[in-house]
Scaffold this motif. Structure first.
Motif, mmCIF file in Angstrom:
data_model
loop_
_atom_site.group_PDB
_atom_site.id
_atom_site.type_symbol
_atom_site.label_atom_id
_atom_site.label_comp_id
_atom_site.label_asym_id
_atom_site.label_seq_id
_atom_site.Cartn_x
_atom_site.Cartn_y
_atom_site.Cartn_z
ATOM 1 N N GLN A 1 0.351 -1.058 -0.321
ATOM 2 C CA GLN A 1 -0.390 0.541 0.108
ATOM 3 C C GLN A 1 0.846 1.130 -0.161
ATOM 4 O O GLN A 1 2.173 1.459 1.378
ATOM 5 C CB GLN A 1 -0.507 0.133 1.199
ATOM 6 N N THR B 1 2.194 2.999 8.342
ATOM 7 C CA THR B 1 1.712 1.786 8.188
ATOM 8 C C THR B 1 2.168 0.799 9.366
ATOM 9 O O THR B 1 1.346 -0.557 8.863
ATOM 10 C CB THR B 1 3.093 1.026 6.998
ATOM 11 N N GLU C 1 2.739 -5.514 10.319
ATOM 12 C CA GLU C 1 3.935 -4.456 9.206
ATOM 13 C C GLU C 1 5.023 -5.530 9.698
ATOM 14 O O GLU C 1 5.704 -6.850 10.484
ATOM 15 C CB GLU C 1 3.999 -3.582 9.569
ATOM 16 N N LEU D 1 2.185 -6.823 5.955
ATOM 17 C CA LEU D 1 2.073 -5.217 5.104
ATOM 18 C C LEU D 1 3.007 -4.761 5.030
ATOM 19 O O LEU D 1 4.239 -4.344 6.463
ATOM 20 C CB LEU D 1 1.527 -4.473 6.426
ATOM 21 N N GLY E 1 6.091 1.749 5.296
ATOM 22 C CA GLY E 1 5.891 3.274 4.037
ATOM 23 C C GLY E 1 7.601 3.678 4.415
ATOM 24 O O GLY E 1 7.976 2.984 5.087
#
Length: 373
Positions: A221, A228, A245, A259, A262
């Protein structure tokens, strides 16, 4: 016709600054400003703007409450301005849940490497949102066009070769009941890439998956580093599967969704077991994390034995990664135009003839269950 914008912020200086930057684009016109959420609701009804830029913390009525009212009464694309902090992340995620479409950092020096790039980014995001489709106030419902708007297309040139073998025409939408589990039996992982509209889209997809979902899931994403961890925590609380994460060295496991952090790149590495490798981005990399980079790493790590899903988002990130995976026999799904917040990334995949199935957002989760459970 110029894109009509309302700017909402309790700081008079920031209102003037945003208006000045936007009005410098001949395709954008700031038609009103508001100092709080209550004024924003009034202007949204009176002016019916194409886009609203919205602060979060304001007196009288905060931005999140204002978003809920606007999306319920006079829906239009809303861009939130947020601080890149833990509290800012939580508030921004709440705003996206309420119906906001996108967000940017409140301070321009956090948007891009220099002020001019930051200004250009703001104008570009506003123009794209003006062309995009607006989600209804209830997440997962079919989108409807913004006033005078059409679905946003990829920002760069889009290759349109003949559809790959088995690919579905871009206008033909599948249902979960159409999914053939036999065609997915070789998949060892599910990879999902998304950008604008992704936080709500991922919630909608992952909430359908049972705790016993038999494959690992990798999530990419587009999101800042400070956001995140909060987003992964939110997904974990909402879903039956475990979501966290990703960290360097994590192993892919059934029923676990990792995930991408970021600001970094997440790679898959093969061997006796597939692991996650977190790396810095090379200079000039636009997306951090990048869907293309993660997808392409799966080519070597999993030899194309994946299902790759591309959801709502601006631009074309994910198309070339999907192309590389498709070349090794991977299956590719794309979200349809009507249910996208911004039909950019899925459009790039579909129009390149790479999508085996095109699904509405509410069908993606059930399709995963049908395909693998």
């Amino acid at each position: 016709m110029a894109c009509r914008v309302v700017v909402v912020d309790d700081s008079g200086f920031f209102r003037r600054r945003i208006a000045e930057i936007l009005n410098a684009d001949v395709g954008i016109e700031v038609v009103g400003t508001a100092a709080n959420g209550q004024e924003a609701i009034k202007l949204a009804k009176e002016l019916k703007p194409d886009v609203i830029t919205m602060d979060i913390e304001m007196p009288v009525m905060d931005g999140i409450t204002a978003v809920r009212h606007i999306m319920a009464d006079t829906p239009c694309p809303i861009l939130m301005f947020s601080t890149l902090t833990t509290d800012g992340a939580q508030a921004t995620l709440d705003a996206l849940d309420a119906g906001a479409m996108d967000f940017l950092p409140k301070r321009f020096n956090e948007m891009a490497g220099d002020e001019e790039s930051a200004k250009a980014m703001l104008r570009r995001r506003v123009r794209t949102l003006a062309r995009s489709r607006v989600r209804a106030s209830t997440p997962g419902t079919t989108a409807r066009p913004a006033p005078g708007g059409t679905p946003a297309r990829p920002s760069g040139p889009s290759a349109t070769p003949p559809p790959a073998s088995g690919a579905r025409p871009a206008e033909q939408v599948s249902k979960a009941s159409d999914i053939n589990p036999g065609k997915l039996k070789s998949a060892r992982a599910v990879l999902i890439g998304t950008s604008t509209g992704g936080p709500v889209a991922l919630q909608e997809v992952l909430k359908h998956l049972p705790k016993t979902f038999p494959l690992p899931i990798v999530l990419i994403q587009h999101m800042p580093a400070s956001f995140t961890p909060a987003f992964a925590e939110r997904l974990n609380k909402l879903c039956q599967i475990e979501v966290r994460e990703a960290a360097n060295g994590d192993m892919l496991k059934p029923g676990l969704a990792l995930l991408a952090p970021g600001g970094m790149q997440m790679l898959l590495e093969g061997g006796s077991a597939t692991r996650i490798k977190i790396t810095d981005s090379e200079p000039g990399t636009i997306y951090k994390p990048s869907v293309d980079i993660s997808f392409q790493s799966a080519v070597a790590a999993l030899r194309g034995q994946v299902l790759a899903v591309v959801l709502t988002g601006m631009g074309a990130d994910g198309r070339e990664g999907a192309r590389a995976l498709k070349g090794l026999g991977a299956k590719i799904w794309a979200q349809d135009a009507a249910s996208c917040v911004v039909y950019g990334m899925p459009a790039a995949v579909a129009e390149a003839g790479l999508a085996d199935d095109i699904l509405t957002l509410t069908e993606v989760g059930p399709a995963l269950v049908k395909g693998f459970c």
